[in-house]
Design a protein around this motif. Sequence first.
Motif, short mmCIF file in Angstrom:
data_model
loop_
_atom_site.label_atom_id
_atom_site.label_comp_id
_atom_site.label_asym_id
_atom_site.label_seq_id
_atom_site.Cartn_x
_atom_site.Cartn_y
_atom_site.Cartn_z
N PRO A 1 -12.40 17.29 -4.59
CA PRO A 1 -11.96 17.72 -5.92
C PRO A 1 -10.80 18.71 -5.83
CG PRO A 1 -14.35 17.80 -5.75
CD PRO A 1 -13.81 17.51 -4.37
N GLY A 2 -9.70 18.36 -6.51
CA GLY A 2 -8.54 19.23 -6.56
C GLY A 2 -7.68 19.21 -5.32
N ARG A 3 -7.96 18.33 -4.37
CA ARG A 3 -7.19 18.28 -3.12
C ARG A 3 -6.81 16.86 -2.77
NH1 ARG A 3 -9.53 21.14 1.78
NH2 ARG A 3 -7.39 20.81 2.37
N TYR A 4 -5.66 16.65 -2.25
CA TYR A 4 -5.18 15.45 -1.58
C TYR A 4 -5.73 14.12 -2.06
CZ TYR A 4 -4.27 19.25 1.67
OH TYR A 4 -3.91 20.42 2.24
N ALA A 5 -5.71 13.86 -3.34
CA ALA A 5 -6.15 12.55 -3.83
C ALA A 5 -5.02 11.55 -3.66
CB ALA A 5 -6.56 12.63 -5.29
N PRO A 6 -5.24 10.43 -2.99
CA PRO A 6 -4.18 9.44 -2.81
C PRO A 6 -3.80 8.80 -4.12
CG PRO A 6 -6.25 8.60 -2.00
CD PRO A 6 -6.49 10.03 -2.37
N LYS B 1 -4.03 -6.44 16.00
CA LYS B 1 -4.79 -5.75 14.95
C LYS B 1 -3.83 -5.15 13.93
CE LYS B 1 -8.79 -4.49 17.68
NZ LYS B 1 -9.89 -5.14 17.06
N PHE B 2 -4.34 -5.03 12.70
CA PHE B 2 -3.61 -4.31 11.66
C PHE B 2 -4.00 -2.84 11.77
CE2 PHE B 2 -3.80 -8.63 10.14
CZ PHE B 2 -2.53 -8.83 9.67
N TYR B 3 -3.03 -1.97 11.53
CA TYR B 3 -3.21 -0.54 11.76
C TYR B 3 -2.63 0.21 10.56
CZ TYR B 3 -2.61 3.88 14.33
OH TYR B 3 -2.66 5.16 14.75
N ALA B 4 -3.32 1.23 10.08
CA ALA B 4 -2.85 2.00 8.93
C ALA B 4 -3.05 3.49 9.15
CB ALA B 4 -3.58 1.58 7.66
N GLU C 1 0.87 -1.19 0.00
CA GLU C 1 0.00 0.00 0.00
C GLU C 1 0.90 1.23 0.00
OE1 GLU C 1 -3.20 0.18 -0.32
OE2 GLU C 1 -3.69 -1.92 -0.08
N PRO C 2 1.27 1.75 -1.19
CA PRO C 2 2.24 2.85 -1.25
C PRO C 2 1.77 4.15 -0.61
CG PRO C 2 1.29 2.44 -3.41
CD PRO C 2 0.81 1.35 -2.51
N CYS C 3 0.49 4.32 -0.40
CA CYS C 3 -0.03 5.58 0.18
C CYS C 3 -0.37 5.45 1.65
CB CYS C 3 -1.24 6.04 -0.61
SG CYS C 3 -0.82 6.48 -2.28
N TRP C 4 0.01 4.35 2.24
CA TRP C 4 -0.32 4.10 3.64
C TRP C 4 0.89 3.56 4.40
CZ3 TRP C 4 -5.16 5.01 5.70
CH2 TRP C 4 -6.19 5.28 4.79
N LEU C 5 0.99 3.89 5.67
CA LEU C 5 1.93 3.25 6.57
C LEU C 5 1.12 2.17 7.27
CD1 LEU C 5 4.55 3.00 8.18
CD2 LEU C 5 3.65 4.75 9.72
N VAL C 6 1.47 0.91 7.03
CA VAL C 6 0.70 -0.21 7.57
C VAL C 6 1.56 -0.98 8.57
CG1 VAL C 6 -0.50 -2.35 7.00
CG2 VAL C 6 -0.62 -0.42 5.43
N MET C 7 0.99 -1.27 9.71
CA MET C 7 1.70 -2.01 10.77
C MET C 7 0.78 -3.07 11.35
SD MET C 7 3.16 1.28 12.82
CE MET C 7 1.70 2.27 12.54
N TYR C 8 1.40 -4.07 11.96
CA TYR C 8 0.64 -5.03 12.75
C TYR C 8 1.00 -4.79 14.21
CZ TYR C 8 -1.34 -9.28 14.62
OH TYR C 8 -2.09 -10.17 15.36
N ARG C 9 0.02 -4.45 14.99
CA ARG C 9 0.25 -4.18 16.41
C ARG C 9 0.06 -5.48 17.18
NH1 ARG C 9 -2.96 1.23 17.79
NH2 ARG C 9 -4.48 -0.36 18.30
#
Length: 69
Positions: free
Chosen positions: A53-58, A16-19, A3-11
């Motif tokens: 629209p026009g802002r922060y699209a992942p 639980k998985f956390y993003a 997931e290039p747009c997310w920081l993903v971890m397993y706690r």
Amino acid sequence: MIEPCWLVMYRVWARKFYAVPAWPMPEGLDIEADTVVGLQARMREAETSSCLPGRYAPLGGKEVTRDGE
């Protein structure tokens, strides 16, 4: 899971998985789920609801044309 747009971890302590999104957000957004499938579904939901629209699209989403291709 890539997931290039997310920081993903397993706690481990929470089991639980956390993003956390890697793009600017007006407010904090962190997502957790018991399974990878559940986490991915919540991440797609967050991407869809945060796209103004026009802002922060992942990045990394599949581009769809008007005719659905």
